[in-house]
Design a protein around this motif. Structure first.
Motif, PDB file in Angstrom:
ATOM      1  N   GLU A  44       0.832  -1.197   0.000  1.00  0.00           N
ATOM      2  CA  GLU A  44       0.000   0.000   0.000  1.00  0.00           C
ATOM      3  C   GLU A  44       0.873   1.255   0.000  1.00  0.00           C
ATOM      4  OE1 GLU A  44      -3.929   0.584   2.289  1.00  0.00           O
ATOM      5  OE2 GLU A  44      -2.431   1.563   3.561  1.00  0.00           O
ATOM      6  N   LEU A  45       0.623   2.145  -0.964  1.00  0.00           N
ATOM      7  CA  LEU A  45       1.317   3.423  -1.047  1.00  0.00           C
ATOM      8  C   LEU A  45       0.352   4.534  -0.668  1.00  0.00           C
ATOM      9  CD1 LEU A  45       3.183   3.030  -4.475  1.00  0.00           C
ATOM     10  CD2 LEU A  45       3.824   2.127  -2.227  1.00  0.00           C
ATOM     11  N   SER A  46       0.826   5.473   0.146  1.00  0.00           N
ATOM     12  CA  SER A  46      -0.015   6.563   0.628  1.00  0.00           C
ATOM     13  C   SER A  46       0.642   7.899   0.297  1.00  0.00           C
ATOM     14  CB  SER A  46      -0.232   6.433   2.140  1.00  0.00           C
ATOM     15  OG  SER A  46      -0.900   7.573   2.652  1.00  0.00           O
ATOM     16  N   PHE A  47      -0.162   8.838  -0.209  1.00  0.00           N
ATOM     17  CA  PHE A  47       0.328  10.162  -0.582  1.00  0.00           C
ATOM     18  C   PHE A  47      -0.519  11.240   0.091  1.00  0.00           C
ATOM     19  CE2 PHE A  47       1.429   7.177  -3.806  1.00  0.00           C
ATOM     20  CZ  PHE A  47       2.648   7.574  -4.329  1.00  0.00           C
ATOM     21  N   GLU A  48       0.105  12.381   0.346  1.00  0.00           N
ATOM     22  CA  GLU A  48      -0.599  13.508   0.952  1.00  0.00           C
ATOM     23  C   GLU A  48      -0.230  14.787   0.212  1.00  0.00           C
ATOM     24  OE1 GLU A  48       0.604  13.576   5.006  1.00  0.00           O
ATOM     25  OE2 GLU A  48      -0.819  12.019   5.636  1.00  0.00           O
TER      26      GLU A  48
END
Length: 268
Positions: A44-48
């Motif tokens: 899982e990749l998470s970006f903000e």
């Protein structure tokens, strides 16, 4: 000696130019790679977004994204995380590669949606009791440019007719379906260029409101129906007083932000 001084001066100028360029690139990079995690059988990749308020007027989603391992092999999207506009961070999930994944590269484009009244992308519709059911509630100015769009409040009676086969199928499985049990029924067109997002402002501007919701698509019209349970044992008066706002994505309200991250460590 003069040559040495000139050389030092040029070095300083080059160093200063390098700092200015790197700061400029960093300033343009509004997307932050939050984390990369190995969760069960997927990555899982998470970006903000950097320095943006967490509210309904600052939303992000992926336009494009490509992820690779250190050898440049493409990771396979497992389609488990829906690519929809979100207030805070956005996620994408990939199938676990055969070889251990210690780092990941990711590049693509994020769409930054900033709805406003000025750009014809933010509308206050009012309370449910004051709005007509089974009709298009989208502003005429929007429909003049995009006549195929639709958003409306749907009656339980109309829903029952549209999804009669679904009700009968569930009944054959001893699973009762009564659309009158839902507090709010909304229908909208499935349009990738102009995403339609309903908002209930009294619920902290949540984009994903309600619980035990049901989403169905009419096979004939491709219209998406969402059946919401807003509150347990909600009265008819409370249902009528539900306030509605609407966000409609358009070119004027969307900015595309590129990103390119290398060798981001995957947490096990």
């Amino acid at each position: 000696m003069m040559y040495h001084l000139k050389f030092k001066k040029i070095n300083k100028l080059l160093l200063l130019a390098g700092i200015i360029i790197s700061e400029g690139l960093y300033a343009q990079q509004s997307i932050r790679f939050d984390r990369a995690s190995q969760v069960f059988d997927f990555v899982e990749l998470s970006f903000e977004m950097n320095d943006k308020p967490n509210d309904k007027f600052h939303l992000i989603k992926f336009d494009t994204i490509t992820a690779t391992d250190k050898k440049g092999n493409l990771l396979q999207d497992n389609h488990d995380a829906y690519n929809i506009y979100r207030r805070a961070n956005i996620l994408v999930r990939y199938e676990m590669p055969k070889e251990p994944l210690k780092s990941v590269n990711a590049e693509g484009i994020v769409k930054y949606f900033k709805p406003s009244g000025e750009s014809n992308s933010y509308f206050i519709l009012g309370k449910v009791k004051d709005l007509k059911k089974d009709m298009n509630l989208i502003d005429k100015n929007v429909l003049a440019k995009s006549p195929g769009l639709y958003f409306g409040i749907v009656s339980a009676e109309s829903s029952s007719k549209t999804f009669k086969d679904f009700i009968n199928h569930r009944a054959s499985q001893n699973k009762k379906v009564d659309f009158n049990d839902y507090d709010l029924i909304l229908a909208k067109t499935d349009n990738k260029e102009h995403e339609i997002i309903p908002v209930i402002p009294t619920m902290s501007d949540e984009l994903d409101f309600g619980y035990n919701n049901l989403t169905l698509q009419d096979p004939k019209t491709r219209m998406i129906y969402t059946f919401y349970k807003i509150k347990q044992s909600m009265t008819a008066e409370e249902r009528g007083n539900i306030p509605l706002e609407l966000l409609i994505e358009n070119e004027e309200s969307v900015q595309k932000i590129p990103f390119d991250f290398k060798n981001f460590q995957v947490k096990q």
